[in-house]
Design an enzyme around this catalytic site. Structure first.
Site, PDB file in Angstrom:
ATOM      1  CE1 TYR A  54      37.278  41.134  49.719  1.00 31.94           C
ATOM      2  CE2 TYR A  54      36.691  40.521  47.478  1.00 31.94           C
ATOM      3  CZ  TYR A  54      37.388  40.267  48.648  1.00 31.94           C
ATOM      4  OH  TYR A  54      38.183  39.148  48.742  1.00 31.94           O
ATOM      5  NE  ARG A  62      34.879  39.758  38.185  1.00 34.91           N
ATOM      6  CZ  ARG A  62      35.607  38.698  38.548  1.00 34.91           C
ATOM      7  NH1 ARG A  62      36.253  38.676  39.680  1.00 34.91           N
ATOM      8  NH2 ARG A  62      35.682  37.646  37.775  1.00 34.91           N
ATOM      9  N   GLY A 102      39.691  32.767  34.979  1.00 37.59           N
ATOM     10  CA  GLY A 102      40.530  33.044  36.143  1.00 37.59           C
ATOM     11  C   GLY A 102      41.586  31.977  36.329  1.00 37.59           C
TER      12      GLY A 102
HETATM   13  C1  FMN Z   1      43.771  33.146  43.351  1.00 33.30           C
HETATM   14  C2  FMN Z   1      42.526  33.908  43.062  1.00 33.30           C
HETATM   15  C3  FMN Z   1      42.484  35.277  43.328  1.00 33.30           C
HETATM   16  C4  FMN Z   1      41.342  36.030  43.013  1.00 33.30           C
HETATM   17  N1  FMN Z   1      41.356  37.390  43.214  1.00 33.30           N
HETATM   18  C5  FMN Z   1      40.331  38.148  42.759  1.00 33.30           C
HETATM   19  C6  FMN Z   1      40.419  39.565  42.768  1.00 33.30           C
HETATM   20  O1  FMN Z   1      41.424  40.193  43.165  1.00 33.30           O
HETATM   21  N2  FMN Z   1      39.346  40.259  42.297  1.00 33.30           N
HETATM   22  C7  FMN Z   1      38.223  39.634  41.833  1.00 33.30           C
HETATM   23  O2  FMN Z   1      37.268  40.303  41.426  1.00 33.30           O
HETATM   24  N3  FMN Z   1      38.136  38.288  41.801  1.00 33.30           N
HETATM   25  C8  FMN Z   1      39.168  37.536  42.223  1.00 33.30           C
HETATM   26  N4  FMN Z   1      39.106  36.168  42.101  1.00 33.30           N
HETATM   27  C9  FMN Z   1      37.958  35.548  41.425  1.00 33.30           C
HETATM   28  C10 FMN Z   1      38.290  35.331  39.938  1.00 33.30           C
HETATM   29  O3  FMN Z   1      38.393  36.566  39.259  1.00 33.30           O
HETATM   30  C11 FMN Z   1      37.181  34.496  39.247  1.00 33.30           C
HETATM   31  O4  FMN Z   1      35.978  35.197  39.378  1.00 33.30           O
HETATM   32  C12 FMN Z   1      37.044  33.115  39.830  1.00 33.30           C
HETATM   33  O5  FMN Z   1      38.309  32.458  39.918  1.00 33.30           O
HETATM   34  C13 FMN Z   1      36.096  32.244  38.978  1.00 33.30           C
HETATM   35  O6  FMN Z   1      36.567  32.146  37.650  1.00 33.30           O
HETATM   36  P1  FMN Z   1      37.322  30.818  37.118  1.00 33.30           P
HETATM   37  O7  FMN Z   1      36.363  29.679  37.353  1.00 33.30           O
HETATM   38  O8  FMN Z   1      37.582  31.063  35.668  1.00 33.30           O
HETATM   39  O9  FMN Z   1      38.576  30.669  37.937  1.00 33.30           O
HETATM   40  C14 FMN Z   1      40.210  35.395  42.450  1.00 33.30           C
HETATM   41  C15 FMN Z   1      40.255  34.003  42.222  1.00 33.30           C
HETATM   42  C16 FMN Z   1      41.391  33.280  42.490  1.00 33.30           C
HETATM   43  C17 FMN Z   1      41.429  31.808  42.173  1.00 33.30           C
END
Ligand code: FMN
Length: 362
Positions: free
Chosen positions: A178, A225, A317
């Site tokens: 972003y 972040r 996440g």
């Molecule tokens: C549905 C969804 C929406 C997400 N929206 C954001 C967001 O708004 N901001 C952000 O920094 N990362 C976003 N992410 C990334 C997550 O914060 C995270 O970094 C990513 O899912 C990897 O972590 P995990 O393996 O524990 O899911 C999103 C991920 C998912 C699956």
């Protein structure tokens, strides 16, 4: 388990080291992008996390790139968020908001036909869900110095509103391709002025925003972040200056006394000889404050990361989508449910607030 031990972030004593990651869920389905009672219920269900970081929350209309994402630029939005923060606090939880500007990952349909902002006129080449269906991104407008000043001010104002809304703090969304990431990367920042070229120049806008926020909110309430190994999406590619750029940022962050640095490991496969394998270990050597790490962890690997001393907290996440009681499941060794990706960005309660806490025997 170390994951279940208390830990300090800024001036907060968290009950555990299991953090809920920021996740866009597109449920602010009203013209003002105001958080709703349903959104309050969703976060309240997840209040057992040591800390919740809210979904990306846009700091201005210009920051929008997705349908039904909430904002922090109006009085009504502050009112909606107050209900969310109250619900989480009443349930014993803590919540930061994530301040977001998508930059070029947007579409003119969100901006009355005007071009989205970016450091330079580089099309990220992504499909965007607009109110009238899927469309491709366009070549954005290279921000003028006035646009940059306005955006710095938008972040500061959103930070002030975040405090009014009762958040325990805020996270700057400076990762995942972003706006800030578009400034950091040489493939999306082609500027010849003081915001492009050298490492200092490509990170100038970010530090201006950080300092503007810190003029209004204490550092102990501010996190940020980074996803240093993000590669091959939104026009962003690793090059030989990427790692030194992130090392420079992280080294400088030591001077600000922030609540935490939130580092993501790449969450899609990265094919580059410049990839470093262990992002937490690399930056742990540089960052002196609270280090939160994210990306593909389960209970076991998260615990191992903490025991190895590579991080102070683990951010989950996707596991939090279908497991509102994730810390309890980790504590008791209960199985984890899995959500179908089709419900990530859908609408209404289904696949949002409908996942129950685990009940043994059920
Ligand atoms: C549905 C969804 C929406 C997400 N929206 C954001 C967001 O708004 N901001 C952000 O920094 N990362 C976003 N992410 C990334 C997550 O914060 C995270 O970094 C990513 O899912 C990897 O972590 P995990 O393996 O524990 O899911 C999103 C991920 C998912 C699956």
């Amino acid at each position: 388990m170390k994951l279940l031990e208390p830990v300090r972030i800024g001036n907060l004593e968290l009950t555990n080291r299991i953090i809920m990651a920021p996740m866009t869920r597109c449920r602010a389905d009203n013209p003002g992008r105001v958080p709703t009672a349903l959104i309050a219920e969703y976060y309240m269900q997840r209040a057992g996390a040591g800390l919740i970081i809210s979904e990306g929350t846009v700091v201005s209309r210009k920051g929008i790139g997705y349908i039904n994402t909430p904002g922090l630029y109006s009085v009504e939005q502050v009112g909606g968020w107050k209900k969310v923060t109250r619900a989480v606090h009443d349930a014993g939880g803590r919540i930061f908001t994530q301040l977001w500007h998508v930059g070029s990952i947007s579409h003119p349909d969100f901006h009355d036909g005007e071009l989205p902002f970016a450091p330079s006129a580089v099309n990220p080449g992504l499909p965007i869900r607009t109110p009238s269906g899927r469309k491709l991104t366009v070549v954005p407008k290279a921000m003028t110095e006035d646009d940059i000043r306005q955006t710095v001010s938008d972040f500061k104002n959103a930070a002030i509103r975040a405090m009014e809304a009762g958040f325990d703090g805020l996270e700057i969304h400076s990762s995942n391709g972003y706006l800030f990431h578009q400034f950091f990367s040489r493939s999306t920042n082609l500027r010849g002025d003081q915001y492009g070229g050298s490492v200092e120049n490509r990170t100038r806008f970010y530090f201006e925003v950080l300092e503007a926020i810190l003029s209004a909110v204490p550092g102990e309430k501010v996190g940020t972040r980074l996803n240093p190994m993000y590669h091959g999406r939104a026009g962003i590619f690793l090059d030989e200056e990427s790692l030194p750029t992130f090392e420079y940022i992280v080294r400088r962050l030591n001077d600000y006394g922030l609540a935490y640095l939130h580092l993501s490991r790449p969450f899609f496969p990265v094919d580059s000889p410049l990839l470093i394998g262990d992002v937490p270990a690399h930056f742990r050597k540089i960052y002196k404050g609270h280090l939160m790490v994210n990306g593909g962890y389960d209970g076991e690997s998260g615990e191992a990361e903490l025991l190895a001393g590579k991080a102070d907290s683990i951010c989950f996440g996707k596991p939090f989508i279908a497991n509102p009681d994730l810390p309890e499941r980790i504590r008791r060794g209960y199985p984890w449910a899995e959500a179908h990706p089709g419900i990530y960005y859908s609408s209404g309660p289904e696949g949002y607030t409908t996942f129950p806490a685990y009940e043994p025997g059920k």
